[in-house]
Design an enzyme around this catalytic site. Structure first.
Site, PDB file in Angstrom:
ATOM      1  N   GLU A   1      -0.307  -9.079  -1.065  1.00  0.00           N
ATOM      2  CA  GLU A   1      -0.880  -8.480   0.159  1.00  0.00           C
ATOM      3  C   GLU A   1      -2.080  -7.598  -0.211  1.00  0.00           C
ATOM      4  O   GLU A   1      -2.150  -6.412   0.120  1.00  0.00           O
ATOM      5  CB  GLU A   1       0.156  -7.694   0.958  1.00  0.00           C
ATOM      6  CG  GLU A   1      -0.260  -7.468   2.405  1.00  0.00           C
ATOM      7  CD  GLU A   1       0.695  -6.592   3.198  1.00  0.00           C
ATOM      8  OE1 GLU A   1       0.603  -5.359   3.098  1.00  0.00           O
ATOM      9  OE2 GLU A   1       1.539  -7.139   3.931  1.00  0.00           O
TER      10      GLU A   1
ATOM     11  N   HIS B   1      12.894   5.510  12.726  1.00  0.00           N
ATOM     12  CA  HIS B   1      12.693   5.589  11.267  1.00  0.00           C
ATOM     13  C   HIS B   1      13.395   6.854  10.754  1.00  0.00           C
ATOM     14  O   HIS B   1      13.452   7.866  11.448  1.00  0.00           O
ATOM     15  CB  HIS B   1      11.185   5.646  11.022  1.00  0.00           C
ATOM     16  CG  HIS B   1      10.764   5.497   9.593  1.00  0.00           C
ATOM     17  ND1 HIS B   1      10.959   6.484   8.657  1.00  0.00           N
ATOM     18  CD2 HIS B   1      10.145   4.484   8.946  1.00  0.00           C
ATOM     19  CE1 HIS B   1      10.473   6.079   7.489  1.00  0.00           C
ATOM     20  NE2 HIS B   1       9.969   4.856   7.637  1.00  0.00           N
TER      21      HIS B   1
ATOM     22  N   HIS C   1       6.036   5.478  12.685  1.00  0.00           N
ATOM     23  CA  HIS C   1       6.358   6.295  11.509  1.00  0.00           C
ATOM     24  C   HIS C   1       5.161   6.769  10.713  1.00  0.00           C
ATOM     25  O   HIS C   1       5.321   7.395   9.666  1.00  0.00           O
ATOM     26  CB  HIS C   1       7.279   5.502  10.571  1.00  0.00           C
ATOM     27  CG  HIS C   1       6.594   4.357   9.888  1.00  0.00           C
ATOM     28  ND1 HIS C   1       5.842   4.518   8.747  1.00  0.00           N
ATOM     29  CD2 HIS C   1       6.486   3.049  10.220  1.00  0.00           C
ATOM     30  CE1 HIS C   1       5.323   3.348   8.385  1.00  0.00           C
ATOM     31  NE2 HIS C   1       5.697   2.436   9.269  1.00  0.00           N
TER      32      HIS C   1
ATOM     33  N   ASP D   1       0.793  -1.238   0.000  1.00  0.00           N
ATOM     34  CA  ASP D   1       0.000   0.000   0.000  1.00  0.00           C
ATOM     35  C   ASP D   1       0.821   1.281   0.000  1.00  0.00           C
ATOM     36  O   ASP D   1       0.365   2.307   0.495  1.00  0.00           O
ATOM     37  CB  ASP D   1      -0.922  -0.017   1.228  1.00  0.00           C
ATOM     38  CG  ASP D   1      -0.149  -0.225   2.530  1.00  0.00           C
ATOM     39  OD1 ASP D   1       1.075   0.014   2.531  1.00  0.00           O
ATOM     40  OD2 ASP D   1      -0.764  -0.617   3.528  1.00  0.00           O
TER      41      ASP D   1
ATOM     42  N   ARG E   1       2.311   8.577   8.751  1.00  0.00           N
ATOM     43  CA  ARG E   1       2.135   9.976   8.332  1.00  0.00           C
ATOM     44  C   ARG E   1       0.994  10.660   9.078  1.00  0.00           C
ATOM     45  O   ARG E   1       1.095  11.832   9.435  1.00  0.00           O
ATOM     46  CB  ARG E   1       1.828  10.014   6.831  1.00  0.00           C
ATOM     47  CG  ARG E   1       3.031  10.387   5.990  1.00  0.00           C
ATOM     48  CD  ARG E   1       2.628  10.467   4.517  1.00  0.00           C
ATOM     49  NE  ARG E   1       3.549  11.243   3.731  1.00  0.00           N
ATOM     50  CZ  ARG E   1       4.714  10.801   3.282  1.00  0.00           C
ATOM     51  NH1 ARG E   1       5.129   9.593   3.563  1.00  0.00           N
ATOM     52  NH2 ARG E   1       5.489  11.589   2.557  1.00  0.00           N
TER      53      ARG E   1
ATOM     54  N   GLU F   1      -2.107   5.244   2.817  1.00  0.00           N
ATOM     55  CA  GLU F   1      -2.065   3.811   2.455  1.00  0.00           C
ATOM     56  C   GLU F   1      -3.443   3.231   2.138  1.00  0.00           C
ATOM     57  O   GLU F   1      -3.561   2.367   1.274  1.00  0.00           O
ATOM     58  CB  GLU F   1      -1.392   3.000   3.570  1.00  0.00           C
ATOM     59  CG  GLU F   1       0.106   3.233   3.719  1.00  0.00           C
ATOM     60  CD  GLU F   1       0.458   4.471   4.525  1.00  0.00           C
ATOM     61  OE1 GLU F   1      -0.465   5.130   5.079  1.00  0.00           O
ATOM     62  OE2 GLU F   1       1.659   4.803   4.627  1.00  0.00           O
TER      63      GLU F   1
HETATM   64  C1  UD1 Z   1       6.780   4.948   3.491  1.00  0.00           C
HETATM   65  C2  UD1 Z   1       5.379   4.577   3.003  1.00  0.00           C
HETATM   66  C3  UD1 Z   1       4.592   3.880   4.102  1.00  0.00           C
HETATM   67  C4  UD1 Z   1       5.368   2.708   4.672  1.00  0.00           C
HETATM   68  C5  UD1 Z   1       6.751   3.186   5.111  1.00  0.00           C
HETATM   69  C6  UD1 Z   1       7.577   2.032   5.593  1.00  0.00           C
HETATM   70  C7  UD1 Z   1       4.208   6.061   1.450  1.00  0.00           C
HETATM   71  C8  UD1 Z   1       3.495   7.338   1.267  1.00  0.00           C
HETATM   72  N1  UD1 Z   1       4.661   5.811   2.688  1.00  0.00           N
HETATM   73  O1  UD1 Z   1       6.643   5.932   4.518  1.00  0.00           O
HETATM   74  O2  UD1 Z   1       3.365   3.406   3.566  1.00  0.00           O
HETATM   75  O3  UD1 Z   1       4.663   2.201   5.770  1.00  0.00           O
HETATM   76  O4  UD1 Z   1       7.416   3.794   4.005  1.00  0.00           O
HETATM   77  O5  UD1 Z   1       8.689   2.468   6.318  1.00  0.00           O
HETATM   78  O6  UD1 Z   1       4.384   5.311   0.516  1.00  0.00           O
HETATM   79  N2  UD1 Z   1      14.153   8.460   4.447  1.00  0.00           N
HETATM   80  C9  UD1 Z   1      15.529   8.382   4.416  1.00  0.00           C
HETATM   81  N3  UD1 Z   1      16.112   7.179   4.102  1.00  0.00           N
HETATM   82  C10 UD1 Z   1      15.401   6.062   3.859  1.00  0.00           C
HETATM   83  C11 UD1 Z   1      14.003   6.144   3.926  1.00  0.00           C
HETATM   84  C12 UD1 Z   1      13.385   7.345   4.203  1.00  0.00           C
HETATM   85  O7  UD1 Z   1      16.213   9.366   4.641  1.00  0.00           O
HETATM   86  O8  UD1 Z   1      15.990   5.008   3.593  1.00  0.00           O
HETATM   87  C13 UD1 Z   1      13.520   9.757   4.748  1.00  0.00           C
HETATM   88  C14 UD1 Z   1      13.635  10.735   3.566  1.00  0.00           C
HETATM   89  O9  UD1 Z   1      13.804  12.029   4.057  1.00  0.00           O
HETATM   90  C15 UD1 Z   1      12.281  10.584   2.882  1.00  0.00           C
HETATM   91  C16 UD1 Z   1      11.393  10.411   4.091  1.00  0.00           C
HETATM   92  O10 UD1 Z   1      12.123   9.569   4.978  1.00  0.00           O
HETATM   93  O11 UD1 Z   1      11.961  11.711   2.113  1.00  0.00           O
HETATM   94  C17 UD1 Z   1      10.020   9.864   3.820  1.00  0.00           C
HETATM   95  O12 UD1 Z   1      10.077   8.658   3.059  1.00  0.00           O
HETATM   96  P1  UD1 Z   1       8.704   8.125   2.366  1.00  0.00           P
HETATM   97  O13 UD1 Z   1       8.992   6.840   1.687  1.00  0.00           O
HETATM   98  O14 UD1 Z   1       8.075   9.199   1.572  1.00  0.00           O
HETATM   99  O15 UD1 Z   1       7.735   7.920   3.596  1.00  0.00           O
HETATM  100  P2  UD1 Z   1       7.823   6.949   4.827  1.00  0.00           P
HETATM  101  O16 UD1 Z   1       7.363   7.713   6.026  1.00  0.00           O
HETATM  102  O17 UD1 Z   1       9.128   6.284   4.874  1.00  0.00           O
HETATM  103  N1  UDP Z   2      12.145  -3.462  10.553  1.00  0.00           N
HETATM  104  C1  UDP Z   2      13.524  -3.557  10.352  1.00  0.00           C
HETATM  105  N2  UDP Z   2      14.346  -2.722  11.069  1.00  0.00           N
HETATM  106  C2  UDP Z   2      13.862  -1.805  11.947  1.00  0.00           C
HETATM  107  C3  UDP Z   2      12.456  -1.708  12.128  1.00  0.00           C
HETATM  108  C4  UDP Z   2      11.623  -2.564  11.411  1.00  0.00           C
HETATM  109  O1  UDP Z   2      13.995  -4.379   9.566  1.00  0.00           O
HETATM  110  O2  UDP Z   2      14.664  -1.092  12.567  1.00  0.00           O
HETATM  111  C5  UDP Z   2      11.255  -4.347   9.755  1.00  0.00           C
HETATM  112  C6  UDP Z   2      10.207  -5.111  10.523  1.00  0.00           C
HETATM  113  O3  UDP Z   2      10.687  -6.390  10.900  1.00  0.00           O
HETATM  114  C7  UDP Z   2       9.055  -5.207   9.519  1.00  0.00           C
HETATM  115  C8  UDP Z   2       9.230  -3.992   8.630  1.00  0.00           C
HETATM  116  O4  UDP Z   2      10.534  -3.497   8.885  1.00  0.00           O
HETATM  117  O5  UDP Z   2       9.185  -6.366   8.687  1.00  0.00           O
HETATM  118  C9  UDP Z   2       8.198  -2.942   8.947  1.00  0.00           C
HETATM  119  O6  UDP Z   2       8.526  -1.763   8.284  1.00  0.00           O
HETATM  120  P1  UDP Z   2       7.857  -0.375   8.642  1.00  0.00           P
HETATM  121  O7  UDP Z   2       7.378  -0.376  10.042  1.00  0.00           O
HETATM  122  O8  UDP Z   2       8.838   0.679   8.228  1.00  0.00           O
HETATM  123  O9  UDP Z   2       6.659  -0.294   7.596  1.00  0.00           O
HETATM  124  P2  UDP Z   2       5.137  -0.812   7.619  1.00  0.00           P
HETATM  125  O10 UDP Z   2       5.132  -2.276   7.867  1.00  0.00           O
HETATM  126  O11 UDP Z   2       4.403  -0.027   8.668  1.00  0.00           O
HETATM  127  O12 UDP Z   2       4.642  -0.443   6.258  1.00  0.00           O
END
Ligand code: UD1
Ligand code: UDP
Length: 380
Positions: A120, A253, A220, A98, A222, A134
């Protein structure tokens, strides 16, 4: 004829949940020509998973920008995937879950008249604001996809209620459990690996994690940014003050909207340990040794029940009600009072703790990827 299958993903959880499927598909090289396309919506957190599962990409759009917004991300994925589809011309594309990568790739596939399978599929809250964005992403993705891999009976029911033909849906279990079982087995059978994981925790945690209890925290979402995130952090701070002998381990995160309030509010609490996002294996090892889990994550809600860890979910509503029904997951919302009350109750009431810490697996048996591959083999 060999089918050209392209798996497209971009974030940490998608990679964790696609990894076992990638390996299973690659074993069948008489049937499938497999290509991995990354949007790289995440960077470091995605690369951690790719390295761990030894997955090499064929295409990498490398789209992550610091603090990216949904407008930029969605449009860059859509344009990026237009070029990818036109160059590689896959027979079938697989997306997962999602995220914005999921939705924008499915939309690009629909525009390009490519067949799409959704792994999923069918999780729902039916509240477009929770989780945001999502819930919208997965509902629209279902509309755009040709094949739906539902993890549970409930997710299949949701899809049927939305008018999707039963013949296009397969109940497979969730591939997250395939990954979980695989990593747990690796830890169990390899003493060197266990020793390495022990040393890693000794290095990053300033307390004796084998003797002293700790609560594992991840957050994490939004829709929690701003006020709700402050409430979450203040609740953890209060709990840390109330239980000075208990430790709180929080892999933070990398989203700046998370890092800022978490560090501002929690960095001076002595028994709260803010650590970097952990590689998948050390994270599961932490989960296995934790007392209980406080999270708003989707994936963690699915993993923790398998390990018999009570989970308090810092959300009003969940698309994963199976474990709530079974009594191992409880929703505590994102307000200060309810979080403090929820954790306090578990810490002070042994019977309650024991009733929530029964191990069970509503999300799968470790064979979801195999089932998906079997379905893909039958698609003409
Ligand atoms: C995203 C997904 C969310 C998912 C989550 C898992 C969307 C809108 N959100 O949220 O559904 O649950 O990932 O973790 O698709 N960033 C880094 N390094 C990384 C990753 C992220 O610096 O490796 C920072 C960056 O500043 C980036 C920000 O996090 O711009 C947001 O990343 P983004 O993928 O847009 O949203 P998440 O909150 O990570
Ligand atoms: N996870 C990880 N390292 C971390 C925190 C979580 O590998 O420090 C793994 C966790 O086991 C799970 C996945 O990341 O499988 C969940 O990711 P996240 O919470 O970012 O996203 P969501 O599942 O909410 O989309």
């Amino acid at each position: 004829m060999i089918k050209k299958i392209m798996l497209v993903f971009g974030t940490r959880p998608e990679a964790i949940k696609m990894a076992p499927l990638i390996h299973k598909l690659k074993e069948k090289d008489n049937d499938f020509d497999v290509k991995i396309c990354l949007t790289s919506q995440h960077r470091h957190m995605l690369d951690q998973v790719l390295n761990f599962f030894e997955i090499k990409s064929d295409i990498d759009l490398n789209l992550m920008k610091p603090n990216q917004d949904l407008f930029n991300l969605t449009s860059s994925i859509l344009l990026g995937m237009r070029s990818v589809f036109s160059k590689h011309n896959p027979d079938l594309v697989l997306v997962h879950g999602d995220t914005t990568t999921t939705f924008a790739t499915a939309l690009a596939g629909y525009y390009a008249s490519v067949q799409i399978g959704h792994v999923e599929a069918g999780l729902r809250t039916y509240d477009l604001q929770a989780p945001f964005p999502e819930e919208f992403n997965r509902q629209i993705t279902s509309k755009l996809c040709n094949w739906h891999f539902a993890p549970t009976e409930l997710s299949q029911k949701n899809l049927i209620a939305e008018g999707i033909l039963k013949s296009k849906i397969s109940i497979t279990g969730n591939t997250v459990i395939d990954s979980l079982f695989w990593v747990l087995k690796r830890i169990e059978i390899d003493k060197n690996r266990r020793d390495k994981l022990h040393r890693n925790l000794d290095n990053i945690l300033p307390f004796n994690w084998q003797k002293n209890n700790f609560v594992l925290i991840t957050a994490h979402r939004r829709e929690n940014f701003g006020h709700s995130f402050l409430q979450i952090c203040k609740a953890v701070y209060q709990l840390a003050l109330s239980y000075p002998k208990l430790n709180f381990v929080y892999p933070v995160h990398l989203n700046p909207n998370v890092i800022k309030p978490v560090h501002e509010i929690l960095s001076d609490a002595k028994n709260v340990h803010l650590i970097k996002p952990q590689d998948y294996e050390p994270f599961i090892f932490l989960l296995k040794h934790s007392l209980l889990v406080l999270t708003d994550s989707g994936g963690v809600q699915e993993e923790a029940p398998s390990l018999g860890k009570p989970v308090l979910v810092m959300r009003q509503i969940t698309e994963r009600p199976e474990a709530v029904k079974a009594g191992t997951v409880k929703l505590v919302g994102s307000d200060y009072q309810r979080i403090v009350k929820g954790v306090t109750e578990l810490l002070n009431n042994e019977a309650k703790y024991n009733s929530m810490s029964k191990a069970h697996n509503p999300y799968g048996d470790g064979f979801a990827s195999e089932r998906i591959v079997e379905v893909l083999q039958k698609i003409k």
